[in-house]
Motif scaffolding. Structure first.
Motif, mmCIF file in Angstrom:
data_model
loop_
_atom_site.group_PDB
_atom_site.id
_atom_site.type_symbol
_atom_site.label_atom_id
_atom_site.label_comp_id
_atom_site.label_asym_id
_atom_site.label_seq_id
_atom_site.Cartn_x
_atom_site.Cartn_y
_atom_site.Cartn_z
ATOM 1 N N GLY A 249 -2.688 3.710 5.905
ATOM 2 C CA GLY A 249 -3.106 2.576 6.611
ATOM 3 C C GLY A 249 -4.355 1.684 5.968
ATOM 4 N N GLY A 250 -4.490 1.760 4.781
ATOM 5 C CA GLY A 250 -5.491 1.156 4.054
ATOM 6 C C GLY A 250 -7.045 1.628 4.599
ATOM 7 N N ARG A 251 -6.957 2.972 4.896
ATOM 8 C CA ARG A 251 -8.097 3.451 5.359
ATOM 9 C C ARG A 251 -8.780 4.630 4.155
ATOM 10 N NH1 ARG A 251 -8.838 3.379 10.843
ATOM 11 N NH2 ARG A 251 -9.884 4.934 11.017
ATOM 12 N N GLN A 252 -8.337 4.383 3.173
ATOM 13 C CA GLN A 252 -8.736 5.509 1.860
ATOM 14 C C GLN A 252 -9.472 4.518 1.027
ATOM 15 O OE1 GLN A 252 -9.742 7.993 3.992
ATOM 16 N NE2 GLN A 252 -9.408 9.260 2.025
ATOM 17 N N LEU A 253 -8.747 4.578 -0.102
ATOM 18 C CA LEU A 253 -9.309 3.536 -1.256
ATOM 19 C C LEU A 253 -8.886 2.188 -0.967
ATOM 20 C CD1 LEU A 253 -10.755 3.494 -4.082
ATOM 21 C CD2 LEU A 253 -8.153 3.943 -5.157
ATOM 22 N N ASP A 254 -9.804 1.473 -0.924
ATOM 23 C CA ASP A 254 -9.562 -0.099 -0.648
ATOM 24 C C ASP A 254 -9.016 -0.600 -1.805
ATOM 25 O OD1 ASP A 254 -9.225 -2.284 0.946
ATOM 26 O OD2 ASP A 254 -11.220 -3.095 0.598
ATOM 27 N N ARG A 255 -8.045 -1.733 -2.024
ATOM 28 C CA ARG A 255 -7.502 -2.338 -2.870
ATOM 29 C C ARG A 255 -6.307 -1.555 -3.320
ATOM 30 N NH1 ARG A 255 -12.176 -5.595 -6.169
ATOM 31 N NH2 ARG A 255 -13.466 -6.291 -4.353
ATOM 32 N N ALA A 256 -5.856 -0.280 -2.860
ATOM 33 C CA ALA A 256 -4.860 0.431 -3.179
ATOM 34 C C ALA A 256 -3.543 -0.368 -2.924
ATOM 35 C CB ALA A 256 -4.681 1.589 -2.424
ATOM 36 N N MET A 257 -2.752 -0.474 -3.714
ATOM 37 C CA MET A 257 -1.505 -1.230 -3.811
ATOM 38 C C MET A 257 -0.808 -0.936 -2.250
ATOM 39 S SD MET A 257 1.046 0.543 -6.534
ATOM 40 C CE MET A 257 2.334 -0.966 -6.445
ATOM 41 N N ALA A 258 -0.127 -1.845 -1.883
ATOM 42 C CA ALA A 258 0.656 -1.749 -0.695
ATOM 43 C C ALA A 258 1.809 -0.790 -0.713
ATOM 44 C CB ALA A 258 1.296 -3.101 -0.232
ATOM 45 N N PRO A 259 2.170 0.073 0.049
ATOM 46 C CA PRO A 259 3.287 0.767 -0.117
ATOM 47 C C PRO A 259 4.655 0.129 -0.262
ATOM 48 C CG PRO A 259 1.819 1.613 1.814
ATOM 49 C CD PRO A 259 1.108 0.222 1.146
ATOM 50 N N ALA A 260 4.723 -1.305 0.186
ATOM 51 C CA ALA A 260 6.077 -1.962 0.257
ATOM 52 C C ALA A 260 6.078 -2.211 -1.230
ATOM 53 C CB ALA A 260 5.846 -3.334 0.896
ATOM 54 N N HIS A 261 5.200 -2.063 -2.186
ATOM 55 C CA HIS A 261 5.287 -2.378 -3.574
ATOM 56 C C HIS A 261 5.193 -1.193 -4.308
ATOM 57 C CE1 HIS A 261 3.373 -6.728 -2.653
ATOM 58 N NE2 HIS A 261 4.644 -6.538 -2.358
ATOM 59 N N ALA A 262 4.771 -0.042 -4.101
ATOM 60 C CA ALA A 262 4.775 1.434 -4.342
ATOM 61 C C ALA A 262 6.209 2.032 -4.403
ATOM 62 C CB ALA A 262 3.582 2.050 -4.093
ATOM 63 N N LEU A 263 6.890 1.622 -3.356
ATOM 64 C CA LEU A 263 8.095 2.477 -2.906
ATOM 65 C C LEU A 263 9.182 2.716 -3.886
ATOM 66 C CD1 LEU A 263 9.467 4.086 -0.610
ATOM 67 C CD2 LEU A 263 10.206 1.751 0.338
ATOM 68 N N ALA A 264 9.715 1.522 -4.433
ATOM 69 C CA ALA A 264 10.606 1.376 -5.370
ATOM 70 C C ALA A 264 10.509 2.406 -6.526
ATOM 71 C CB ALA A 264 11.045 -0.073 -5.810
ATOM 72 N N ALA A 265 9.381 2.593 -7.237
ATOM 73 C CA ALA A 265 9.049 3.420 -8.303
ATOM 74 C C ALA A 265 9.199 4.683 -7.773
ATOM 75 C CB ALA A 265 7.747 2.962 -8.984
ATOM 76 N N VAL A 266 8.574 5.104 -6.645
ATOM 77 C CA VAL A 266 8.402 6.437 -6.320
ATOM 78 C C VAL A 266 10.104 6.823 -6.138
ATOM 79 C CG1 VAL A 266 8.144 8.090 -4.498
ATOM 80 C CG2 VAL A 266 6.490 6.480 -5.404
ATOM 81 N N VAL A 267 10.979 5.986 -5.456
ATOM 82 C CA VAL A 267 12.208 6.306 -5.284
ATOM 83 C C VAL A 267 13.189 6.748 -6.732
ATOM 84 C CG1 VAL A 267 14.475 5.356 -4.362
ATOM 85 C CG2 VAL A 267 12.387 5.362 -2.882
ATOM 86 N N GLU A 268 12.768 5.628 -7.336
ATOM 87 C CA GLU A 268 13.475 5.920 -8.728
ATOM 88 C C GLU A 268 13.115 7.083 -9.567
ATOM 89 O OE1 GLU A 268 13.746 3.209 -13.072
ATOM 90 O OE2 GLU A 268 12.490 2.574 -11.336
ATOM 91 N N GLU A 269 11.780 7.735 -9.268
ATOM 92 C CA GLU A 269 11.445 8.874 -9.888
ATOM 93 C C GLU A 269 12.009 9.992 -9.329
ATOM 94 O OE1 GLU A 269 9.937 11.381 -12.410
ATOM 95 O OE2 GLU A 269 9.842 9.296 -12.770
ATOM 96 N N VAL A 270 12.173 10.004 -8.038
ATOM 97 C CA VAL A 270 12.200 11.315 -7.423
ATOM 98 C C VAL A 270 13.428 11.010 -6.017
ATOM 99 C CG1 VAL A 270 10.006 12.361 -7.581
ATOM 100 C CG2 VAL A 270 10.542 11.123 -5.435
ATOM 101 N N GLY A 271 13.747 10.133 -5.938
ATOM 102 C CA GLY A 271 15.074 10.061 -4.879
ATOM 103 C C GLY A 271 16.137 10.791 -5.119
ATOM 104 N N ASP A 272 16.728 11.158 -6.067
ATOM 105 C CA ASP A 272 17.817 12.048 -6.347
ATOM 106 C C ASP A 272 17.267 13.455 -5.944
ATOM 107 O OD1 ASP A 272 19.309 9.718 -7.126
ATOM 108 O OD2 ASP A 272 19.096 10.024 -9.217
ATOM 109 N N ASP A 273 16.060 13.693 -5.879
ATOM 110 C CA ASP A 273 15.769 15.284 -5.585
ATOM 111 C C ASP A 273 15.136 15.364 -4.283
ATOM 112 O OD1 ASP A 273 16.597 15.636 -8.177
ATOM 113 O OD2 ASP A 273 14.758 14.697 -9.148
ATOM 114 N N ALA A 274 14.684 14.401 -3.802
ATOM 115 C CA ALA A 274 13.833 14.634 -2.355
ATOM 116 C C ALA A 274 13.911 13.537 -1.430
ATOM 117 C CB ALA A 274 12.426 15.102 -2.941
#
Length: 353
Positions: A249-274
């Protein structure tokens, strides 16, 4: 959100909460940049809807960790439910149970796991592992005995990100019974130095902790707070059944990238396995549809649920989740997709705006 109930919800909740509690829940870490941009980040994606498809009936149900739920929507773990309603997490659970979606209960909850479970809600436990793992173990064991269906390990909190306090600290407005009621008696209150030392969050969290939780308690382990695809891979290799893309919720490291922009790369890496989940700024059916197209199995809501609890108790939670589900149904139909569980990646493109 386009739903009528959600319009002005945060401001209605603000009128019912103490200023200290409202500020604590609403604020982000640092300058609040990550917290403030999370909602807008979903709007950088655009749809390529399909036509000439039969969408007379669309299916919203989805399977998460082997259980079928009414919609790909869940309730994220948040604290201070007792500050929003006298019955705390129990009242939230009453509303969530009526909607047929999962609720993730904070290990810092102010309601007992047994009372939450008695509502019939399908629930998972969120856990912070402490520097002394022995402090965490009985809390997890109690949740498992009470019927928790999964363990959600928060991985992005080796220390708590600094928030800008208001005129008074939130802890000056919080009753002792509003937090950590499922922890064993440690011989003192939350301000006891020995208690605080025992509850310090682990700074040495690693893949071995994922493996230990899975082996020790026999439940699926979800790792929450993942933004980097390589970290997602380490989680899955260690035995995680799912990873949860989140910046807390933006409550840890400020300026961390938005989940909406991080999601696709995570799915590409592990989406077939988890399975992959996401939270952070989700406020509409359009946001949910975007997340599904990017490969998320489900989205989770944090602050809006707490606002709904403060505004209307269980009925408010039902209104919020019900409207979001109806909004999603319309969006899925307009996109030309017959099932929320099979929305294709090609539905969305990033315009960079």
């Amino acid at each position: 959100m386009s739903g009528r109930y959600a319009d002005g919800l945060a401001e209605r909740a603000r009128a019912r909460l103490s200023p200290e509690v409202y500020h604590y829940v609403a604020c982000g870490a640092g300058d609040g940049l990550s917290a403030s941009e999370a909602e807008q980040s979903w709007r950088s994606w655009r749809f390529r809807p399909r036509v000439l498809r039969d969408v007379t009936y669309v299916e919203l149900a989805t399977e998460l960790l082997g259980t079928t739920y009414a919609a790909p929507i869940g309730v994220a773990p948040t604290t201070l439910h007792r500050a929003a309603h006298p019955d705390g997490e129990v009242e939230t659970a009453r509303g969530v149970a009526r909607c047929g979606v999962p609720m993730v209960v904070s290990s810092n909850a102010g309601s007992t796991f047994e009372d939450i479970a008695a509502t019939g809600v399908p629930w998972w436990l969120q856990i912070y592992l402490t520097s002394e793992r022995s402090v965490s173990e009985p809390v997890v064991a109690r949740a498992v005995a009470a019927g928790a269906r999964a363990l959600v390990l928060t991985a992005d909190t080796p220390v708590v990100g600094t928030k800008r306090e208001g005129e008074r600290s939130v802890w000056s407005a919080v009753e002792p019974g509003w937090l950590r009621v499922n922890f064993p008696d440690q011989g003192g209150g939350p301000d006891d130095p020995a208690v605080r030392a025992a509850a310090e969050k682990a700074t040495d969290l690693g893949p071995q902790d994922v493996a230990w939780l899975a082996a020790r308690f026999g439940l699926p382990v979800v790792v929450k707070g993942v933004l980097h695809p390589e970290d997602a891979r380490r989680c899955v290799d260690a035995g995680a059944a799912a990873v949860w893309v989140s910046h807390h919720g933006g409550r840890q490291l400020d300026r961390a990238m938005a989940p909406a922009h991080a999601l696709a790369a995570v799915v590409e890496e592990v989406g077939d396995d988890a399975e992959v989940y996401v939270d952070g700024g989700v406020r509409s059916g359009l946001d949910v549809l975007t997340a599904l197209a990017l490969g998320a199995r489900a989205v989770f809501l944090g602050r809006p649920v707490l606002w709904a609890l403060a505004d209307g108790g269980a009925a408010g939670v039902v209104s919020l989740l019900g409207e979001l589900t109806s909004d999603l149904e319309e969006c899925v139909r307009l996109a030309g997709e017959p099932s929320a569980a099979s929305v294709p990646r090609e539905l969305v493109v990033n315009t960079g705006s």
